[in-house]
Design a protein around this motif. Structure first.
Motif, short mmCIF file in Angstrom:
data_model
loop_
_atom_site.label_atom_id
_atom_site.label_comp_id
_atom_site.label_asym_id
_atom_site.label_seq_id
_atom_site.Cartn_x
_atom_site.Cartn_y
_atom_site.Cartn_z
N GLU A 224 0.82 -1.22 0.00
CA GLU A 224 0.00 0.00 0.00
C GLU A 224 0.85 1.27 0.00
OE1 GLU A 224 -0.34 -1.69 4.30
OE2 GLU A 224 -0.23 -2.46 2.25
N HIS A 225 2.14 1.13 0.28
CA HIS A 225 3.04 2.29 0.22
C HIS A 225 3.48 2.60 -1.21
CE1 HIS A 225 4.52 1.07 4.54
NE2 HIS A 225 3.31 1.60 4.55
N ILE A 226 3.25 1.67 -2.13
CA ILE A 226 3.73 1.82 -3.50
C ILE A 226 2.56 2.27 -4.38
CG2 ILE A 226 4.99 0.73 -5.38
CD1 ILE A 226 6.44 0.79 -2.65
N PRO A 227 2.66 3.41 -5.05
CA PRO A 227 1.56 3.89 -5.89
C PRO A 227 1.24 2.90 -7.02
CG PRO A 227 3.23 5.59 -5.60
CD PRO A 227 3.81 4.32 -5.06
N CYS A 228 -0.03 2.82 -7.34
CA CYS A 228 -0.46 1.98 -8.46
C CYS A 228 -0.46 2.80 -9.75
CB CYS A 228 -1.86 1.43 -8.20
SG CYS A 228 -1.98 0.40 -6.72
N ASN A 229 -0.42 2.12 -10.84
CA ASN A 229 -0.54 2.75 -12.16
C ASN A 229 0.52 3.81 -12.43
OD1 ASN A 229 -2.94 1.22 -12.63
ND2 ASN A 229 -4.07 2.72 -11.40
N VAL A 230 1.73 3.57 -11.93
CA VAL A 230 2.86 4.44 -12.26
C VAL A 230 3.74 3.70 -13.25
CG1 VAL A 230 4.94 5.59 -11.38
CG2 VAL A 230 2.83 5.62 -10.04
N ALA A 231 3.99 4.32 -14.39
CA ALA A 231 4.79 3.67 -15.43
C ALA A 231 6.20 3.38 -14.93
CB ALA A 231 4.85 4.57 -16.66
N ARG A 232 6.71 2.25 -15.34
CA ARG A 232 8.10 1.83 -15.05
C ARG A 232 8.33 1.57 -13.56
NH1 ARG A 232 7.76 5.90 -18.08
NH2 ARG A 232 8.42 7.34 -16.47
N LEU A 233 7.25 1.22 -12.83
CA LEU A 233 7.36 0.89 -11.41
C LEU A 233 6.71 -0.46 -11.17
CD1 LEU A 233 7.95 1.54 -8.42
CD2 LEU A 233 5.77 2.79 -8.36
N ASN A 234 7.48 -1.35 -10.56
CA ASN A 234 6.99 -2.69 -10.26
C ASN A 234 7.32 -3.03 -8.81
OD1 ASN A 234 5.90 -5.28 -10.79
ND2 ASN A 234 7.93 -6.12 -11.18
N ALA A 235 6.47 -3.83 -8.18
CA ALA A 235 6.70 -4.19 -6.78
C ALA A 235 6.40 -5.67 -6.57
CB ALA A 235 5.83 -3.35 -5.85
N LYS A 236 7.23 -6.31 -5.74
CA LYS A 236 7.07 -7.71 -5.41
C LYS A 236 7.26 -7.91 -3.91
CE LYS A 236 9.26 -9.03 -9.81
NZ LYS A 236 10.36 -9.82 -10.44
N VAL A 237 6.53 -8.86 -3.35
CA VAL A 237 6.68 -9.22 -1.95
C VAL A 237 7.24 -10.64 -1.88
CG1 VAL A 237 5.53 -9.61 0.26
CG2 VAL A 237 4.77 -7.75 -1.24
N PHE A 238 8.24 -10.84 -1.03
CA PHE A 238 8.87 -12.14 -0.89
C PHE A 238 8.57 -12.73 0.48
CE2 PHE A 238 11.23 -10.18 -4.30
CZ PHE A 238 11.35 -11.22 -5.21
N ILE A 239 7.70 -13.72 0.49
CA ILE A 239 7.34 -14.38 1.73
C ILE A 239 8.52 -15.23 2.21
CG2 ILE A 239 5.73 -15.98 2.83
CD1 ILE A 239 4.55 -13.25 1.96
N GLY A 240 8.79 -15.16 3.50
CA GLY A 240 9.86 -15.95 4.07
C GLY A 240 11.21 -15.26 4.09
N ILE A 241 11.26 -14.00 3.63
CA ILE A 241 12.51 -13.25 3.60
C ILE A 241 12.39 -12.05 4.52
CG2 ILE A 241 14.16 -11.99 2.17
CD1 ILE A 241 13.30 -13.59 -0.19
N GLY A 242 13.39 -11.82 5.36
CA GLY A 242 13.38 -10.71 6.30
C GLY A 242 13.81 -9.40 5.66
N HIS A 243 13.95 -8.39 6.50
CA HIS A 243 14.22 -7.03 6.05
C HIS A 243 15.52 -6.91 5.25
CE1 HIS A 243 14.32 -2.70 6.00
NE2 HIS A 243 15.40 -2.64 6.78
N CYS A 244 16.55 -7.63 5.64
CA CYS A 244 17.85 -7.54 4.95
C CYS A 244 17.90 -8.55 3.81
CB CYS A 244 19.00 -7.76 5.94
SG CYS A 244 19.17 -6.43 7.15
N ILE A 245 17.20 -8.25 2.75
CA ILE A 245 17.10 -9.16 1.60
C ILE A 245 18.48 -9.49 1.05
CG2 ILE A 245 16.20 -9.41 -0.74
CD1 ILE A 245 13.88 -7.58 0.08
N GLN A 246 19.39 -8.51 1.06
CA GLN A 246 20.73 -8.72 0.50
C GLN A 246 21.55 -9.72 1.30
OE1 GLN A 246 19.64 -6.13 2.14
NE2 GLN A 246 21.25 -4.90 3.09
N TYR A 247 21.13 -10.04 2.51
CA TYR A 247 21.82 -11.05 3.32
C TYR A 247 21.20 -12.44 3.15
CZ TYR A 247 24.27 -7.39 5.98
OH TYR A 247 25.07 -6.35 6.36
#
Length: 251
Positions: free
Chosen positions: A211-234
């Motif tokens: 809900e923090h990510i605006p909808c219908n904005v060109a060149r913007l995509n969002a994904k949610v990863f279940i099972g992954i914590g805040h530090c995705i890079q780790y």
């Protein structure tokens, strides 16, 4: 990799591709080691600055715009980047960098659980959590015990980042950015820039929600990863590298 006063770098400065990595609160440029090594192996020259207030850098102004303005030297003489990655606080800083980008360079931006919207209650809880982290710096072993998916190297670098920050920085970051709202910056995506938001599992400490990510904005995509914590890079380097448009073998 070598470290200067304000940044870490990987790969050859003459490489044909460049990447800029922006870390989160109480972290440091070295926290990107895993991602940076993979990018360098793909032929990138990688630069990861230390934000104001981190790695012993000091300031009296921690507004998001000031954190971004401090990074302007990384864009001098139309310096451009093929990839820019921002994590947490660094995600909001990355959005604030959009006006600095060259006008025609195709750029892929990846935001890892970015801190774009925080309610007053959430901001207060986050501030208190970071203050406790700084008051009682955890060891690498303690980080690994709490986060089994983290490597020892990442855990050491996480502890190092906290040890090079202090409570005045944390208090300044939250005080100077009330009320914490930066999702409007998504509406200013230049036509040559593509942004992908990778959000963590809400049950595992995610601070970015769809809900923090605006909808219908060109060149913007969002994904949610279940099972992954805040530090995705780790935890999942592969989901980050999969967003980088390169012909490459799967990890």
């Amino acid at each position: 990799m070598y470290t200067s006063i304000s940044a870490s770098q990987w790969g050859s400065p003459t490489a044909s591709r460049r990447a800029l990595l922006i870390h989160g609160l109480t972290m440091s440029s070295q926290s990107w080691e895993g991602v940076a090594q993979l990018l360098a192996a793909e032929g990138f020259f990688v630069v990861a600055p230390n934000l104001l207030g981190h790695a012993w850098r000091r300031s009296t102004d921690y507004r998001m715009s000031t954190l971004a303005e401090d990074l302007r030297p990384y864009f001098v003489m139309d310096t451009s980047y093929d990839v820019i990655i921002g994590h947490s606080l660094g995600g909001a800083v990355t959005l604030s960098l959009l006006p600095f980008l060259p006008k025609t360079k195709e750029t892929t931006i990846i935001l890892l659980d970015p801190a774009v919207e925080l309610t007053e209650e959430t901001a207060g809880k986050s501030e208190n959590w970071f203050l406790k982290e700084i008051a009682n710096v955890r060891t690498a072993d303690e980080h690994m015990a709490e986060n089994p998916a983290w490597s020892r190297g990442d855990s050491v670098l996480r502890a190092l980042g906290v040890s090079m920050c202090d409570r005045t920085v944390v208090k300044g970051i939250f005080e100077h950015n009330r009320s914490w709202s930066f999702s409007s910056l998504f509406k200013n995506i230049p036509p040559h820039v593509k942004i992908t938001v990778l959000a963590s599992d809400p049950k595992l400490g995610a601070i970015c929600h769809l809900e923090h990510i605006p909808c219908n904005v060109a060149r913007l995509n969002a994904k949610v990863f279940i099972g992954i914590g805040h530090c995705i890079q780790y935890e999942r380097l592969d989901v980050i590298m999969d967003e980088i448009p390169l012909p490459r073998a799967k990890l």
